[in-house]
Design an enzyme around this catalytic site. Structure first.
Site, mmCIF file in Angstrom:
data_model
loop_
_atom_site.group_PDB
_atom_site.id
_atom_site.type_symbol
_atom_site.label_atom_id
_atom_site.label_comp_id
_atom_site.label_asym_id
_atom_site.label_seq_id
_atom_site.Cartn_x
_atom_site.Cartn_y
_atom_site.Cartn_z
ATOM 1 N N LYS A 99 12.752 -0.495 -22.159
ATOM 2 C CA LYS A 99 11.364 -0.027 -22.086
ATOM 3 C C LYS A 99 10.422 -1.070 -22.683
ATOM 4 O O LYS A 99 9.353 -1.341 -22.137
ATOM 5 C CB LYS A 99 11.221 1.321 -22.797
ATOM 6 C CG LYS A 99 11.846 2.456 -22.003
ATOM 7 C CD LYS A 99 12.003 3.733 -22.789
ATOM 8 C CE LYS A 99 12.796 4.758 -21.967
ATOM 9 N NZ LYS A 99 13.131 5.972 -22.701
ATOM 10 N N GLN A 104 12.325 8.434 -28.492
ATOM 11 C CA GLN A 104 13.580 8.357 -27.743
ATOM 12 C C GLN A 104 14.532 9.492 -28.159
ATOM 13 O O GLN A 104 14.811 9.667 -29.342
ATOM 14 C CB GLN A 104 14.239 6.982 -28.003
ATOM 15 C CG GLN A 104 15.484 6.739 -27.195
ATOM 16 C CD GLN A 104 15.225 6.672 -25.686
ATOM 17 O OE1 GLN A 104 14.282 6.025 -25.237
ATOM 18 N NE2 GLN A 104 16.036 7.360 -24.906
ATOM 19 N N ASP A 148 5.887 10.957 -21.549
ATOM 20 C CA ASP A 148 7.077 11.564 -20.944
ATOM 21 C C ASP A 148 6.719 12.846 -20.196
ATOM 22 O O ASP A 148 7.536 13.362 -19.430
ATOM 23 C CB ASP A 148 8.109 11.909 -22.028
ATOM 24 C CG ASP A 148 9.085 10.756 -22.263
ATOM 25 O OD1 ASP A 148 9.352 10.014 -21.291
ATOM 26 O OD2 ASP A 148 9.577 10.612 -23.388
#
Ligand code: NAP
Length: 281
Positions: A52, A96, A119
């Site tokens: 990422k 995460q 997200d």
């Protein structure tokens, strides 16, 4: 039968993001920023975070990676996320998952304001999706929609069957299909006659987490088949769809790897830029 090239599509999307980040920098004199929080030392999570961060660099996004030790307390984690929430240089926050077991992930994620929830996991963003309002949509189902759009798959009036109802894939996928005027069926572990339900699908999405679970007898001739699954079998990645048999019946199918997978990170980076555009405007 045609195989959808998720890798090529993702590369195109990522290349285009550079233009959007450069335009923001020129207009507002600010760089787009993503904060990534990794707690603990899970090796797979470390790889995801590295990818990422690298993706951010390529797209012209500044990344702020925060690596916290496995013994981080709930209060420390929440404090970090709250400080990122009020940081103007940070347009998106990604925590995460999975988090170490002693931490309450829900309470930590709740510290991310929905405007920085890249997200799309927050109740507010899922609520907006359910209401058909503009928000931020979870990256994997958003990536599936983008693939279907780019391969000109008609959704209006078509029967879409989603196998899986998780908060991060199946559920938002089903809502996206409803919003796109498809007729939607959601299947899960309690579904009766699963094979029959699947065999009615014009568009079949598998998000189950079981290798080669969808077999040719569950697929209608000419269906579009999207395989979200990522399973490791004997060191190899395989999807939820038995590709060799199902590809004989499908008109369009995503492979694993190289299908939906590469789209997820492309859509994450897209969501970061979208959040930044909304914040700067
Ligand atoms: P999950 O949270 O484990 O959800 C799995 C879903 O499948 C559940 O809704 C479950 O039903 C259903 N299911 C399980 N066994 C079933 C059965 N025998 N028949 C019918 N339905 C069944 O998984 P997830 O997070 O949604 O992920 C699904 C897969 O996608 C995994 O392989 C994951 O690695 C992959 N994934 C890929 C990406 C990507 O970037 N490509 C991103 C996220 C996830 P119940 O609700 O009844 O338990």
């Amino acid at each position: 039968m045609m195989v959808i090239d998720g890798k090529k599509t993702a590369t195109e999307i990522r290349a285009r993001l550079r233009g959007r980040t450069a335009a923001l920098e020129e207009k507002y004199g600010k760089k787009v920023g993503l904060a990534v929080v990794l707690i603990g030392d899970d090796p797979a999570s470390q790889v995801y975070v590295r990818n990422k961060v690298r993706g951010c660099e390529e797209a012209g996004i500044r990344s702020f990676a925060h690596y916290l030790p496995p013994d981080t307390t709930q209060a420390q984690a929440e404090e970090l996320v709250r400080s990122l929430a009020s940081d103007d240089a940070v347009h998106g926050i990604l925590v995460q998952l999975p988090l170490p077991k002693h931490l309450d992930a829900e309470r930590i994620l709740a510290c991310i304001p929905s405007s920085k929830d890249v997200d799309g996991f927050s109740a507010e963003n899922i609520g907006k999706l359910a209401l058909g309002e503009e928000g931020i949509v979870a990256c994997t189902p958003l990536g599936v929609m983008e693939l279907l759009r780019r391969y000109s798959v008609e959704l209006r009036g078509k029967r879409a069957v989603v196998v899986g109802r998780s908060n991060i894939v199946g559920r938002p996928m089903a809502l996206l299909f409803v919003n796109a005027d498809a007729t939607v069926t959601v299947c899960h572990s309690r579904t009766e006659n699963l094979a029959e339900e699947c065999a009615r699908a014009d568009i079949l999405v598998a998000a189950v987490g079981k290798p080669n679970f969808i077999t040719a007898d569950m697929v209608k001739d000419g269906a579009v088949v999207v395989d979200v699954g990522i399973n490791r079998v004997d060191g190899k990645l395989v999807g939820d769809v038995d590709f060799s048999s199902v590809s004989q019946k499908a008109s369009l199918i995503t492979p694993v790897p190289g299908g939906v997978g590469p789209m997820t990170i492309a859509m994450l980076l897209t969501n970061v830029v979208t959040c930044a555009e909304r914040a700067m405007k």
